[in-house]
Design an enzyme around this catalytic site. Structure first.
Site, PDB file in Angstrom:
ATOM      1  N   LYS A 156     -21.545  10.969  15.468  1.00 54.42           N
ATOM      2  CA  LYS A 156     -22.051  10.661  16.998  1.00 54.42           C
ATOM      3  C   LYS A 156     -21.670  11.708  17.973  1.00 54.42           C
ATOM      4  O   LYS A 156     -22.560  11.739  18.916  1.00 54.42           O
ATOM      5  CB  LYS A 156     -21.300   9.813  16.972  1.00 54.42           C
ATOM      6  CG  LYS A 156     -20.596   9.128  18.236  1.00 54.42           C
ATOM      7  CD  LYS A 156     -21.754   8.344  18.958  1.00 54.42           C
ATOM      8  CE  LYS A 156     -21.910   7.762  19.982  1.00 54.42           C
ATOM      9  NZ  LYS A 156     -23.146   7.512  20.662  1.00 54.42           N
TER      10      LYS A 156
ATOM     11  N   CYS B  29     -21.126   8.274  27.695  1.00 51.09           N
ATOM     12  CA  CYS B  29     -21.543   9.614  26.387  1.00 51.09           C
ATOM     13  C   CYS B  29     -22.127  10.751  26.696  1.00 51.09           C
ATOM     14  O   CYS B  29     -21.084  11.453  26.126  1.00 51.09           O
ATOM     15  CB  CYS B  29     -22.892   8.477  25.383  1.00 51.09           C
ATOM     16  SG  CYS B  29     -21.445   6.844  25.062  1.00 51.09           S
TER      17      CYS B  29
HETATM   18  N1  LIG Z   1     -21.180   2.010  26.877  1.00 51.52           N
HETATM   19  C1  LIG Z   1     -22.118   2.681  25.245  1.00 51.52           C
HETATM   20  O1  LIG Z   1     -23.097   2.267  25.578  1.00 51.52           O
HETATM   21  C2  LIG Z   1     -21.573   2.746  24.643  1.00 51.52           C
HETATM   22  C3  LIG Z   1     -22.176   3.740  23.274  1.00 51.52           C
HETATM   23  C4  LIG Z   1     -21.720   4.285  22.273  1.00 51.52           C
HETATM   24  C5  LIG Z   1     -20.021   4.372  22.399  1.00 51.52           C
HETATM   25  N2  LIG Z   1     -19.740   4.034  23.212  1.00 51.52           N
HETATM   26  C6  LIG Z   1     -18.538   4.047  23.039  1.00 51.52           C
HETATM   27  O2  LIG Z   1     -17.708   3.038  22.686  1.00 51.52           O
HETATM   28  C7  LIG Z   1     -16.286   3.271  23.596  1.00 51.52           C
HETATM   29  C8  LIG Z   1     -16.227   2.033  24.419  1.00 51.52           C
HETATM   30  O3  LIG Z   1     -16.905   1.994  25.504  1.00 51.52           O
HETATM   31  P1  LIG Z   1     -17.688   1.098  26.266  1.00 51.52           P
HETATM   32  O4  LIG Z   1     -18.693   1.408  27.262  1.00 51.52           O
HETATM   33  O5  LIG Z   1     -17.489  -0.976  25.932  1.00 51.52           O
HETATM   34  O6  LIG Z   1     -15.782   1.071  27.406  1.00 51.52           O
HETATM   35  P2  LIG Z   1     -15.971   0.003  28.546  1.00 51.52           P
HETATM   36  O7  LIG Z   1     -15.014   1.141  29.206  1.00 51.52           O
HETATM   37  O8  LIG Z   1     -17.125  -0.961  28.353  1.00 51.52           O
HETATM   38  O9  LIG Z   1     -14.972  -1.117  27.720  1.00 51.52           O
HETATM   39  C9  LIG Z   1     -13.595  -0.616  26.842  1.00 51.52           C
HETATM   40  C10 LIG Z   1     -12.597  -2.003  27.007  1.00 51.52           C
HETATM   41  O10 LIG Z   1     -11.322  -1.833  26.557  1.00 51.52           O
HETATM   42  C11 LIG Z   1     -10.248  -1.658  26.998  1.00 51.52           C
HETATM   43  N3  LIG Z   1      -8.718  -1.575  26.763  1.00 51.52           N
HETATM   44  C12 LIG Z   1      -8.775  -0.429  26.856  1.00 51.52           C
HETATM   45  N4  LIG Z   1      -7.612   0.134  26.493  1.00 51.52           N
HETATM   46  C13 LIG Z   1      -7.444  -1.598  25.401  1.00 51.52           C
HETATM   47  C14 LIG Z   1      -6.474  -1.542  24.454  1.00 51.52           C
HETATM   48  N5  LIG Z   1      -5.217  -0.338  24.145  1.00 51.52           N
HETATM   49  N6  LIG Z   1      -6.303  -2.797  24.054  1.00 51.52           N
HETATM   50  C15 LIG Z   1      -7.135  -3.680  24.057  1.00 51.52           C
HETATM   51  N7  LIG Z   1      -8.089  -3.305  25.291  1.00 51.52           N
HETATM   52  C16 LIG Z   1      -8.598  -2.164  25.694  1.00 51.52           C
HETATM   53  C17 LIG Z   1     -10.073  -1.923  28.907  1.00 51.52           C
HETATM   54  O11 LIG Z   1     -10.127  -2.640  29.600  1.00 51.52           O
HETATM   55  C18 LIG Z   1     -12.287  -2.426  29.335  1.00 51.52           C
HETATM   56  O12 LIG Z   1     -12.934  -3.659  28.848  1.00 51.52           O
HETATM   57  C19 LIG Z   1     -15.923   4.435  23.878  1.00 51.52           C
HETATM   58  O13 LIG Z   1     -15.056   5.465  23.525  1.00 51.52           O
HETATM   59  C20 LIG Z   1     -17.631   5.016  24.432  1.00 51.52           C
HETATM   60  O14 LIG Z   1     -17.580   6.222  24.280  1.00 51.52           O
HETATM   61  C21 LIG Z   1     -19.565   3.668  24.395  1.00 51.52           C
END
Ligand SMILES: NC(=O)c1ccc[n+]([C@@H]2O[C@H](COP(=O)([O-])OP(=O)(O)OC[C@H]3O[C@@H](n4cnc5c(N)ncnc54)[C@H](O)[C@@H]3O)[C@@H](O)[C@H]2O)c1
Length: 404
Positions: free
Chosen positions: A206, A260
């Protein structure tokens, strides 16, 4: 079909929860944000993503998806919480995986032997190992009793629902049994190829994918600076160079943003600072492009002020980190607009994917087109295409005025 607990209902977790629910699983979505939990339980969504609202509404109405503030017992636990970085005085930002460990501690009391724990958050190499340790310390269950696997997400915002199903997936198990258990689970909704490996390799896959993008965008951004100095149109240059059968230069931009690509290369650099010169330089080139844009807009504003005899108004078009989304995380366009405001310029900001912003007053595209003396296109949002810009002062950082 299984009961799944999806922890973190953001850009990744919520679409995943919806797809799982519509694929026949019973899904309990968990988020620490009560507002998010309420919105989802009302069959609605808190992010912009095509077709997601309909999918969540359907999944909630059939009872396949519900949301709550803390984990419940399940067969599969899928963690998709944020993994940001912390700035560091030595210049190399450090990964912050506290959210992953908080999620691990919260789900630990609900675990039973035979459960599958999947980490989807982008994480530094070794995080799945540490996650297993945190869980063992919290509830005594070991990696021989629980299947731990890392399965990175590689969806494109704007196409998440399709790509969750069609993309190939890499599934890195802490054990071979865990990788195979992960593969069986993902085969219940993924149509792409499912490739198994170790958790360390999957974590590095990743980070490699996003660093590849960052380094290649940095090349395009560096070319854009050289071309500006030499009076060459960089987009024409790249179009022509890409006719070479083995050349594929990416497009320059006002910088690189998002949760990312602007973050993950640091997760590699933090682990190996002495042998990541290219990766670190690419990060700095891409961040430097945003600074260059700020200086250029200030210089153009000063020239216009001399011509007009008054401070010009500067239209900043787009605040999101990429076209046609509302996501502002690490957005260079937001950073540039903020810095121009701080510098005292008369900025008219426009972000068609947002209703409002806590600190920046947003204007409609119509107002900006009518009132701005200089139009700075920062993000290639669809509404910015095909505008009649005859006779206008335009600074296009995203190529949107050249798109047919
Ligand atoms: N957004 C993208 O396009 C993308 C693509 C690939 C990978 N990722 C990875 O996926 C992961 C999540 O990204 P995202 O974009 O969905 O983030 P985001 O910020 O949109 O969502 C994360 C959610 O997790 C919640 N949260 C935080 N701590 C928590 C806990 N302890 N228990 C329950 N909920 C909790 C937050 O309130 C939030 O709603 C990250 O590591 C990111 O790097 C994101």
């Amino acid at each position: 079909m299984s009961t799944c607990c999806v922890i973190g209902l953001g850009y990744i977790g919520l679409p995943t929860a919806a797809v799982l629910a519509l694929s026949g699983h019973r899904v309990i979505g968990v988020d620490v944000n009560a507002q998010v939990v309420n919105i989802v339980n009302n069959g609605s969504i808190h992010i912009v993503e095509p077709d997601l609202e309909q999918a969540v509404a359907e999944a909630v109405s059939t009872g396949a998806l519900s949301a709550q503030l803390s984990p419940a017992s399940a067969d599969v636990f899928l963690i998709a919480v944020p993994t940001p970085f912390r700035n560091n005085p030595n210049g190399i930002p450090q990964p912050n995986i506290d959210y992953v460990f908080a999620a691990a501690r919260a789900l630990a009391p609900k675990l039973s032997p035979g459960n599958l724990v999947l980490l989807e958050s982008t994480s530094p190499v070794g995080t799945t190992e540490q996650l297993a340790q945190v869980i063992e310390e919290a509830c005594g269950l070991t990696r021989d009793q629980i299947n731990f696997a890392y399965c990175p997400e590689r969806v494109l915002p704007g196409r998440i629902l399709q790509e969750l199903i069609s993309n190939d997936r890499v599934i890195g198990g802490l054990t071979i049994a865990a990788a195979l258990a992960g593969k069986t689970f993902y085969s219940s909704f993924c149509k792409g190829e499912l490739l198994t490996t170790s958790s360390n390799t999957a974590e590095m896959v990743k980070l490699t994918e996003n660093s590849f993008r960052d380094v290649n965008i940095a090349f395009a951004n560096e070319l854009s600076l050289v071309c500006d100095r030499l009076g060459v149109n960089v987009r024409e240059l790249i179009r022509l160079a890409n006719h070479h059968p083995r050349v594929n230069v990416l497009q320059p931009s006002c910088g690189v943003g998002g949760h990312c690509i602007a973050v993950d290369p640091w997760f590699i650099a933090a682990e190996a600072p002495d042998c990541t010169h290219l990766i670190q330089t690419a990060r700095r080139v891409n961040d430097g492009k945003s600074r260059w844009v700020i200086e250029q807009v200030q210089a153009r504003s000063a020239t216009l002020e001399d011509q007009l005899g008054r401070p010009p108004s500067i239209g900043c078009l787009g605040l999101a980190f990429k076209p046609d989304v509302d996501d502002l995380r690490e957005s260079p366009a937001l950073h540039i607009t903020t810095e121009l405001l701080v510098a005292g310029l008369d900025v008219l900001a426009c972000e068609p994917n947002l209703h409002d912003h806590p600190t920046i007053k947003l204007h409609t595209l119509e107002v900006v087109l009518n009132e701005a003396d200089l139009l700075v296109f920062l993000v290639a949002h669809s509404p910015f295409r095909d505008l009649d810009l005859t006779g206008r002062s335009v600074f296009d950082l995203c190529g949107v005025t050249e798109q047919a």
